[in-house]
Write a protein that holds these residues in place. Structure first.
Motif, PDB file in Angstrom:
ATOM      1  N   CYS A 372       0.850  -1.202   0.000  1.00 20.86           N
ATOM      2  CA  CYS A 372       0.000   0.000   0.000  1.00 20.86           C
ATOM      3  C   CYS A 372       0.884   1.251   0.000  1.00 20.86           C
ATOM      4  O   CYS A 372       2.089   1.178  -0.252  1.00 20.86           O
ATOM      5  CB  CYS A 372      -0.934  -0.024   1.200  1.00 20.86           C
ATOM      6  N   GLY A 373       0.294   2.379   0.303  1.00 23.43           N
ATOM      7  CA  GLY A 373       0.987   3.647   0.189  1.00 23.43           C
ATOM      8  C   GLY A 373       2.263   3.734   0.987  1.00 23.43           C
ATOM      9  O   GLY A 373       3.292   4.226   0.509  1.00 23.43           O
ATOM     10  N   LYS A 374       2.260   3.252   2.225  1.00 21.26           N
ATOM     11  CA  LYS A 374       3.423   3.367   3.096  1.00 21.26           C
ATOM     12  C   LYS A 374       4.650   2.680   2.495  1.00 21.26           C
ATOM     13  O   LYS A 374       5.753   3.244   2.453  1.00 21.26           O
ATOM     14  CB  LYS A 374       3.090   2.775   4.459  1.00 21.26           C
ATOM     15  N   GLY A 375       4.470   1.458   2.017  1.00 19.45           N
ATOM     16  CA  GLY A 375       5.591   0.716   1.444  1.00 19.45           C
ATOM     17  C   GLY A 375       6.047   1.295   0.114  1.00 19.45           C
ATOM     18  O   GLY A 375       7.259   1.377  -0.169  1.00 19.45           O
ATOM     19  N   LEU A 376       5.112   1.702  -0.737  1.00 20.52           N
ATOM     20  CA  LEU A 376       5.472   2.268  -2.034  1.00 20.52           C
ATOM     21  C   LEU A 376       6.193   3.602  -1.885  1.00 20.52           C
ATOM     22  O   LEU A 376       7.117   3.910  -2.639  1.00 20.52           O
ATOM     23  CB  LEU A 376       4.212   2.432  -2.888  1.00 20.52           C
ATOM     24  N   LEU A 377       5.790   4.400  -0.897  1.00 23.55           N
ATOM     25  CA  LEU A 377       6.487   5.653  -0.634  1.00 23.55           C
ATOM     26  C   LEU A 377       7.917   5.404  -0.156  1.00 23.55           C
ATOM     27  O   LEU A 377       8.844   6.130  -0.526  1.00 23.55           O
ATOM     28  CB  LEU A 377       5.722   6.469   0.415  1.00 23.55           C
ATOM     29  N   ALA A 378       8.091   4.371   0.650  1.00 24.30           N
ATOM     30  CA  ALA A 378       9.438   4.037   1.122  1.00 24.30           C
ATOM     31  C   ALA A 378      10.344   3.666  -0.058  1.00 24.30           C
ATOM     32  O   ALA A 378      11.517   4.066  -0.110  1.00 24.30           O
ATOM     33  CB  ALA A 378       9.370   2.893   2.129  1.00 24.30           C
TER      34      ALA A 378
END
Length: 479
Positions: A372-378
């Motif tokens: 989700c967003g958290k991992g993709l942003l990382a």
């Protein structure tokens, strides 16, 4: 004038050896068929390079020879084969570099009559002494074990073919055994694709038995061949004794155990083998224990550049081992984790290793991993800090607006090139979204497009990043 010398023409290779005795000479023969004698006049002003150029122009008429072969065998011509050979005869300027004859049964651009075993017998009799044909593509046809027998006979005697694609035919155990036995004698084939032929246990064991005695084969694809546990263990053991194979595909075996014995044996091979550059272990039902075994082995391996673990059962706990490995490893260039379940935590583990430690990985695929967003942003932040990571594929995960903005920024700033990812930003009502692009590491593994470049580097980035048999890429293909 000195005496004339006559050199019999049987094949270009043999003739070139005979010509070595004549450093100067003039080509006087017409050389239109295999029975021609080439007459050399000893002294002359022509150089050996001129002679070699003339020799390469003396190519056989493949279509005429095919018609004659069918007549000799008492069988009708296959119009598709006849068409391909006629096109090959027209492309005379490419013969000096070697050509690949493509008779793929899934060609939608021309009328296709798929190749049968009898058709193959006639074709191989034509190609037997044709030294300029260095590749043969027979994927998606109707070849059975009888066709495997014809191909085995051809491989035993041929000394020029470097690439053979038999993908998705109906070759079974007997045909595979014969082909494997022929490869014990063959000294020129570099790349063999048996993909999708149900060769089973005995066929797989035959290839495993062949590998220690073959020192030329560089790429072997046994994916989707119904190999079982015993086959994989035998193949892994054989690779301990083989130093020529640089790439092997063992995707989608038929495994009935959850103990991951095959992965353990592959890991042992990675500790010993120093030639393998590319390893495909997709659809092995590999779990975190298997990943741990591979990672521990890769600490002792300094050659592997491409690791494919797609379509397995790897979670964030398994990614911990990979992330730790990436902090230390300085050879791995491509990591394919497509269709696992690493989620946000796994993506964060990878991003931490890539942002601060690893400077060799060039391509990462995490498509369809429930990120989700958290991992993709990382991962996007890691790309900003890691200038070596150039290819990233993320489609099939959950994109929030922050993710869309982050990857749009990477593309706008030039940090991520449009042809190095599988997403493209677009705007609707002031909001940024991501659309899918047909880009990836090996999009054209099972099929090739009907238009555009067949080996499109955007869709097959792995070929651009870490090519294995680079000399195969220089073969010119006929339609």
């Amino acid at each position: 004038m000195s005496p004339l010398h006559c050199v019999p023409y049987h094949s270009h290779g043999a003739l070139c050896q005979d010509l070595a005795a004549f450093p100067r000479g003039v080509l006087l023969g017409d050389g239109l068929c295999d029975q021609t004698f080439l007459t050399l006049e000893q002294p002359g002003e022509r150089t050996q390079a001129f002679i070699a150029q003339q020799v390469m122009s003396l190519r056989p008429n493949l279509h005429q020879q095919y018609v004659q072969a069918c007549q000799n065998l008492g069988q009708s011509e296959n119009p598709f084969i006849a068409h391909v050979l006629q096109e090959a005869d027209k492309n005379g300027e490419t013969w000096s570099n070697g050509i690949t004859i493509k008779i793929a049964g899934n060609n939608h651009l021309v009328p296709v009559q798929r190749v049968t075993d009898d058709d193959l017998q006639a074709l191989t009799s034509v190609l037997h002494n044709t030294v300029s044909v260095t590749g043969l593509d027979l994927r998606f046809n109707l070849l059975t074990d009888a066709g495997g027998k014809h191909m085995a006979k051809f491989l035993e005697n041929n000394s020029t073919l470097r690439y053979l694609n038999l993908m998705l035919n109906d070759i079974g155990t007997r045909g595979a055994v014969l082909i494997a036995e022929a490869l014990r004698k063959n000294k020129t084939l570099l790349h063999l694709r048996m993909t999708g032929n149900k060769i089973g246990r005995q066929g797989g064991l035959a290839f495993a038995t062949m590998l220690p005695s073959n020192s030329t084969l560089e790429r072997l694809d046994l994916g989707d061949c119904d190999l079982d546990t015993e086959c994989l263990i035998a193949l892994a053991t054989a690779l301990n004794l083989n130093q020529s194979v640089k790439a092997i595909n063992l995707n989608r075996p038929l495994l009935h155990s959850q103990r991951e014995e095959t992965t353990v044996h592959v890991a042992l091979t990675l500790k010993i083998n120093s030639s393998l550059l590319e390893l495909h272990l997709g659809k092995h039902e590999m779990k975190n224990f298997g990943v741990q075994q591979l990672c521990e082995a890769l600490y002792m391996n300094s050659t592997l550049r491409y690791l494919d673990l797609s379509c397995n059962k790897i979670t964030c706990d398994g990614i911990k081992f990979l992330a730790k490995l990436l902090k230390w490893n300085d050879t791995l260039q491509i990591l394919d984790l497509n269709a696992n379940r690493i989620e946000d935590d796994g993506a964060i583990y990878l991003s931490e290793a890539l942002a601060s430690y690893n400077n060799t990985l060039q391509a990462l695929s995490v498509t369809s991993n429930k990120i989700c967003g958290k991992g993709l942003l990382a991962l996007s932040d890691a790309m900003k800090r890691n200038t070596e990571l150039s290819y990233i594929y993320i489609w099939g995960n959950t994109f929030d607006e922050a993710t869309c903005m982050a990857y749009s920024e990477l593309l706008q700033t030039g940090r991520l090139k449009p042809n190095c990812t599988d997403v493209e930003p677009f705007e609707v009502d002031g909001h940024i979204h991501l659309a899918e692009l047909s880009h990836g590491l090996k999009k054209h593994y099972y099929w090739t497009p009907s238009f555009g470049e067949e080996m499109d580097k955007d869709a097959n980035a792995s070929l651009a990043i870490a090519p294995v048999s680079e000399n195969l890429a220089r073969c010119t293909s006929c339609p």
